[in-house]
Design an enzyme around this catalytic site. Structure first.
Site, PDB file in Angstrom:
ATOM      1  N   GLY A  43      32.126  45.222  67.639  1.00 57.16           N
ATOM      2  CA  GLY A  43      31.356  46.357  67.123  1.00 57.16           C
ATOM      3  C   GLY A  43      30.364  45.940  66.048  1.00 57.16           C
ATOM      4  CD  GLU A  64      34.199  38.184  61.155  1.00 53.09           C
ATOM      5  OE1 GLU A  64      34.278  39.368  61.502  1.00 53.09           O
ATOM      6  OE2 GLU A  64      35.207  37.435  61.039  1.00 53.09           O
ATOM      7  CB  CYS A 190      42.913  46.290  75.792  1.00 59.18           C
ATOM      8  SG  CYS A 190      42.659  46.282  77.578  1.00 59.18           S
ATOM      9  CG  ASP A 325      39.680  47.758  68.471  1.00 57.46           C
ATOM     10  OD1 ASP A 325      39.150  48.487  69.328  1.00 57.46           O
ATOM     11  OD2 ASP A 325      40.050  46.591  68.701  1.00 57.46           O
ATOM     12  CB  THR A 334      38.396  49.140  75.427  1.00 56.82           C
ATOM     13  OG1 THR A 334      37.456  50.217  75.594  1.00 56.82           O
ATOM     14  CG2 THR A 334      39.760  49.558  75.930  1.00 56.82           C
ATOM     15  CB  ALA A 335      34.997  45.292  74.412  1.00 55.33           C
ATOM     16  CB  CYS A 368      41.734  49.805  80.791  1.00 52.80           C
ATOM     17  SG  CYS A 368      42.913  48.648  80.205  1.00 52.80           S
TER      18      CYS A 368
HETATM   19  P1  FAD Z   1      37.146  43.166  66.664  1.00 51.56           P
HETATM   20  O1  FAD Z   1      36.277  42.685  67.775  1.00 51.56           O
HETATM   21  O2  FAD Z   1      38.566  42.795  66.674  1.00 51.56           O
HETATM   22  O3  FAD Z   1      36.435  42.759  65.294  1.00 51.56           O
HETATM   23  C1  FAD Z   1      36.930  43.025  64.039  1.00 51.56           C
HETATM   24  C2  FAD Z   1      36.323  41.991  63.088  1.00 51.56           C
HETATM   25  O4  FAD Z   1      36.591  42.357  61.746  1.00 51.56           O
HETATM   26  C3  FAD Z   1      36.908  40.586  63.299  1.00 51.56           C
HETATM   27  O5  FAD Z   1      35.872  39.677  63.547  1.00 51.56           O
HETATM   28  C4  FAD Z   1      37.624  40.290  61.988  1.00 51.56           C
HETATM   29  O6  FAD Z   1      37.562  38.930  61.607  1.00 51.56           O
HETATM   30  C5  FAD Z   1      36.853  41.171  61.029  1.00 51.56           C
HETATM   31  N1  FAD Z   1      37.619  41.534  59.836  1.00 51.56           N
HETATM   32  C6  FAD Z   1      38.900  42.008  59.749  1.00 51.56           C
HETATM   33  N2  FAD Z   1      39.234  42.225  58.467  1.00 51.56           N
HETATM   34  C7  FAD Z   1      38.150  41.884  57.737  1.00 51.56           C
HETATM   35  C8  FAD Z   1      37.865  41.912  56.348  1.00 51.56           C
HETATM   36  N3  FAD Z   1      38.775  42.303  55.455  1.00 51.56           N
HETATM   37  N4  FAD Z   1      36.630  41.544  55.949  1.00 51.56           N
HETATM   38  C9  FAD Z   1      35.681  41.160  56.831  1.00 51.56           C
HETATM   39  N5  FAD Z   1      35.894  41.104  58.156  1.00 51.56           N
HETATM   40  C10 FAD Z   1      37.118  41.466  58.589  1.00 51.56           C
HETATM   41  N6  FAD Z   1      38.516  45.583  75.801  1.00 51.56           N
HETATM   42  C11 FAD Z   1      37.871  45.924  76.964  1.00 51.56           C
HETATM   43  O7  FAD Z   1      36.876  46.650  76.922  1.00 51.56           O
HETATM   44  N7  FAD Z   1      38.304  45.494  78.174  1.00 51.56           N
HETATM   45  C12 FAD Z   1      39.372  44.666  78.287  1.00 51.56           C
HETATM   46  O8  FAD Z   1      39.725  44.270  79.400  1.00 51.56           O
HETATM   47  C13 FAD Z   1      40.064  44.262  77.100  1.00 51.56           C
HETATM   48  N8  FAD Z   1      41.136  43.446  77.153  1.00 51.56           N
HETATM   49  C14 FAD Z   1      41.712  42.992  75.996  1.00 51.56           C
HETATM   50  C15 FAD Z   1      42.759  42.079  76.091  1.00 51.56           C
HETATM   51  C16 FAD Z   1      43.330  41.554  74.945  1.00 51.56           C
HETATM   52  C17 FAD Z   1      44.458  40.577  75.072  1.00 51.56           C
HETATM   53  C18 FAD Z   1      42.834  41.944  73.669  1.00 51.56           C
HETATM   54  C19 FAD Z   1      43.417  41.347  72.420  1.00 51.56           C
HETATM   55  C20 FAD Z   1      41.808  42.870  73.574  1.00 51.56           C
HETATM   56  C21 FAD Z   1      41.244  43.408  74.728  1.00 51.56           C
HETATM   57  N9  FAD Z   1      40.213  44.344  74.678  1.00 51.56           N
HETATM   58  C22 FAD Z   1      39.573  44.760  75.841  1.00 51.56           C
HETATM   59  C23 FAD Z   1      39.900  45.039  73.397  1.00 51.56           C
HETATM   60  C24 FAD Z   1      38.643  44.551  72.692  1.00 51.56           C
HETATM   61  O9  FAD Z   1      38.659  43.167  72.505  1.00 51.56           O
HETATM   62  C25 FAD Z   1      38.533  45.286  71.353  1.00 51.56           C
HETATM   63  O10 FAD Z   1      38.707  46.662  71.559  1.00 51.56           O
HETATM   64  C26 FAD Z   1      37.202  45.037  70.687  1.00 51.56           C
HETATM   65  O11 FAD Z   1      37.056  43.672  70.386  1.00 51.56           O
HETATM   66  C27 FAD Z   1      37.063  45.911  69.449  1.00 51.56           C
HETATM   67  O12 FAD Z   1      35.962  45.560  68.670  1.00 51.56           O
HETATM   68  P2  FAD Z   1      35.989  45.760  67.075  1.00 51.56           P
HETATM   69  O13 FAD Z   1      34.675  45.311  66.575  1.00 51.56           O
HETATM   70  O14 FAD Z   1      36.457  47.113  66.756  1.00 51.56           O
HETATM   71  O15 FAD Z   1      37.133  44.780  66.581  1.00 51.56           O
HETATM   72  C1  UQ1 Z   2      32.076  47.503  79.387  1.00 53.77           C
HETATM   73  O1  UQ1 Z   2      30.996  48.022  79.113  1.00 53.77           O
HETATM   74  C2  UQ1 Z   2      32.608  46.494  78.550  1.00 53.77           C
HETATM   75  O2  UQ1 Z   2      31.920  46.102  77.422  1.00 53.77           O
HETATM   76  C3  UQ1 Z   2      31.007  45.084  77.585  1.00 53.77           C
HETATM   77  C4  UQ1 Z   2      33.834  45.929  78.829  1.00 53.77           C
HETATM   78  O3  UQ1 Z   2      34.337  45.053  77.922  1.00 53.77           O
HETATM   79  C5  UQ1 Z   2      34.657  43.832  78.266  1.00 53.77           C
HETATM   80  C6  UQ1 Z   2      34.592  46.328  79.985  1.00 53.77           C
HETATM   81  O4  UQ1 Z   2      35.684  45.811  80.221  1.00 53.77           O
HETATM   82  C7  UQ1 Z   2      34.043  47.341  80.843  1.00 53.77           C
HETATM   83  C8  UQ1 Z   2      34.817  47.717  82.062  1.00 53.77           C
HETATM   84  C9  UQ1 Z   2      32.811  47.919  80.546  1.00 53.77           C
HETATM   85  C10 UQ1 Z   2      32.212  48.993  81.417  1.00 53.77           C
HETATM   86  C11 UQ1 Z   2      31.154  48.426  82.310  1.00 53.77           C
HETATM   87  C12 UQ1 Z   2      31.001  48.670  83.628  1.00 53.77           C
HETATM   88  C13 UQ1 Z   2      29.879  48.009  84.350  1.00 53.77           C
HETATM   89  C14 UQ1 Z   2      31.892  49.537  84.405  1.00 53.77           C
END
Ligand code: FAD
Ligand code: UQ1
Length: 439
Positions: A43, A64, A190, A325, A334-335, A368
């Site tokens: 994000g 970060e 996720c 998240d 999720t991403a 997902c």
């Molecule tokens: P993150 O990407 O986790 O980023 C948070 C950031 O904040 C990190 O870089 C961390 O270092 C930083 N941070 C934390 N505390 C501090 C602090 N105090 N000061 C400064 N920085 C800090 N999503 C999907 O869409 N599809 C999938 O299939 C999927 N599968 C997954 C499978 C697994 C095993 C896992 C672990 C995750 C999966 N996800 C999936 C979920 C996805 O990775 C997260 O939902 C996504 O990365 C969320 O983004 P975010 O920026 O909220 O958090």
């Molecule tokens: C998506 O946009 C995304 O972020 C880049 C993911 O994270 C890895 C996903 O897993 C999925 C399914 C999407 C949705 C995208 C499409 C093309 C259905």
């Protein structure tokens, strides 16, 4: 100034005495940014790319601490040996939008009443607008025997860079006995990932001729296999077909890694526990709000970033926004959700800059991709109400080869080159196009 502050860490002005302020030889001047982003994960990097376009690079900074940025969704496949861990990470420097200031520190305190944050080296940074993207916190330590239990073999966890390769090792070393997979009694990121690794493990054990000697067991704290009925129905079919054992309302509370035993509590009958001997254990840890947010005025009662669920603006501080998240948004984290949120948040901020009312609303879109073997998958996509919101005009609850490739080959490209560059705002517009003329 940012570079100077990192070279010569300064004390927080909040901690400094008055005399210190007046006589100190080095009092760090405050850094200031129009747009400050906390967290450089999915994000944070996505929004910094978008904010660079809106404010100009020199007005944007990202706090970060991590040298590496990971594409976490691929860890599901790393744990099953289908991808390398190296393929999941790139240097943070390489994903930081050029010209945007990377403050390589941890945020320690957020003070929205003074529009400042303090980092762990004591630097104080002030902002005009703030985006909070600090992710969800993992709590392995809430399970008795962890994290030290990971020093033993036969146990792994796809949720952390430190333990994801241990899942693959445990799977390869499997001889005979129980393969146990857990889902904790907390919100998670996720929500499909804890069971994806079970389907992949089942497929691996079949491929290697060991399945007849294995009991594959999914112990979940939830009262359902998956929260959306359409996809849960398909998953139950797979569970039946593959002879997987699913036990609902079972919460992992202890790991005795030296004895290869996992202890689960029955959530419907607190105090009742059951010990499972394991030949392989996959742990999905308890998770919770980021503690920096929880300890700040930005938190809701439970500790999540308290956002308006439509506009992603903070409910109390109008110059504060959030994504991903760490937020209170009532959808699966999720991403894919981050992608859809990024387009809405971009619009909200651009309206606020023009002193207009935010007009685009987030529908809770999340997705997902549930890999169900080494060449099949189901693509679950749904909204705040748990209603399917499918991109393709086909039944996505059916297992398909294309969905495996979408997850394994297409999504990483979309992530690195589309999402992180602020060019991918989720599949919403394509869904509408692909469904033109359909009911
Ligand atoms: P993150 O990407 O986790 O980023 C948070 C950031 O904040 C990190 O870089 C961390 O270092 C930083 N941070 C934390 N505390 C501090 C602090 N105090 N000061 C400064 N920085 C800090 N999503 C999907 O869409 N599809 C999938 O299939 C999927 N599968 C997954 C499978 C697994 C095993 C896992 C672990 C995750 C999966 N996800 C999936 C979920 C996805 O990775 C997260 O939902 C996504 O990365 C969320 O983004 P975010 O920026 O909220 O958090
Ligand atoms: C998506 O946009 C995304 O972020 C880049 C993911 O994270 C890895 C996903 O897993 C999925 C399914 C999407 C949705 C995208 C499409 C093309 C259905």
């Amino acid at each position: 100034m940012a570079a100077l502050c990192r070279l010569r860490p300064c004390r927080s002005t909040a901690n400094a005495t008055m005399s210190h302020l007046h006589t100190s030889s080095h009092v760090c001047a405050k850094q200031h940014y129009k747009m400050l982003v906390l967290g450089g994960g999915s994000g944070g990097i996505t929004m910094s790319a978008r904010m660079k376009r809106m404010f100009g690079a020199e007005h944007v900074a990202v706090v970060e601490p991590s040298e590496m940025h990971y594409y976490q969704p691929i860890w599901t496949l790393v744990g099953a040996g289908a991808k390398t861990v190296a393929s999941s990470g790139r240097p943070t420097a390489s994903v930081m939008p050029s010209g945007v200031q990377w403050v390589k520190s941890k945020v320690q305190e957020i003070n929205p009443d003074t529009n400042t944050v303090r980092t762990d080296d004591g630097t104080e940074i002030s902002y005009e607008y703030l985006i909070v993207a600090l992710g969800i916190q993992l709590h392995y330590e809430k399970i008795k025997g962890l994290p030290e239990g990971f020093e033993h073999p036969k146990i792994g966890s796809n949720y952390s860079i430190q333990t994801v390769e241990k899942t693959w090792k445990a799977l390869q070393d499997f001889k005979e006995g129980n393969a146990v997979f857990s889902f904790p009694n907390t919100p998670v990121k996720c929500a499909g990932a804890p069971q994806k690794i079970m389907y992949l493990s089942d497929a691996y054990l079949r491929k290697t001729g060991k399945r007849a000697k294995a009991n594959v067991i999914y112990n979940t704290s939830l009262p359902v296999l998956f929260g959306v009925k359409k996809y849960a129905d398909s998953l139950w079919e797979i569970v039946k077909r593959c002879d997987l054992q699913v036990n609902l309302r079972q919460n992992l509370i202890e790991v005795r890694a030296d004895k290869q035993e996992a202890v689960f509590e029955n959530l419907d009958n607190p105090g009742e526990t059951k010990v499972f001997e394991y030949e392989m254990l996959h742990v999905t840890p308890p998770m919770g709000p980021n503690l920096v947010i929880k300890g700040s005025p930005l938190a809701d009662q439970a500790g999540w970033l308290d956002l308006n669920k439509d506009t992603l603006q903070h409910n109390k501080y109008p110059n504060v926004f959030g994504i991903g998240d760490c937020t209170s948004l009532p959808t699966i984290r999720t991403a894919a959700a981050v992608a859809a949120q990024s387009a809405v948040l971009n619009r909200t901020i651009s309206k606020i800059l023009k002193k207009e009312k935010p007009d685009k609303t987030y529908d809770g879109y999340t997705s997902c991709p549930l890999v169900t073997s080494y060449n099949t998958g189901i693509l679950a996509e749904f909204d705040y109400n748990g209603q399917p919101l499918e991109t393709f005009p086909i039944n996505q609850a059916k297992e398909r080869r294309t969905m495996y490739h979408l997850k394994a080959d297409f999504m990483p490209q979309l992530y690195w080159h589309g999402l992180l560059r602020g060019l991918w705002g989720g599949p919403g517009p394509y869904r509408k196009l692909l469904h033109l003329g359909m009911k």
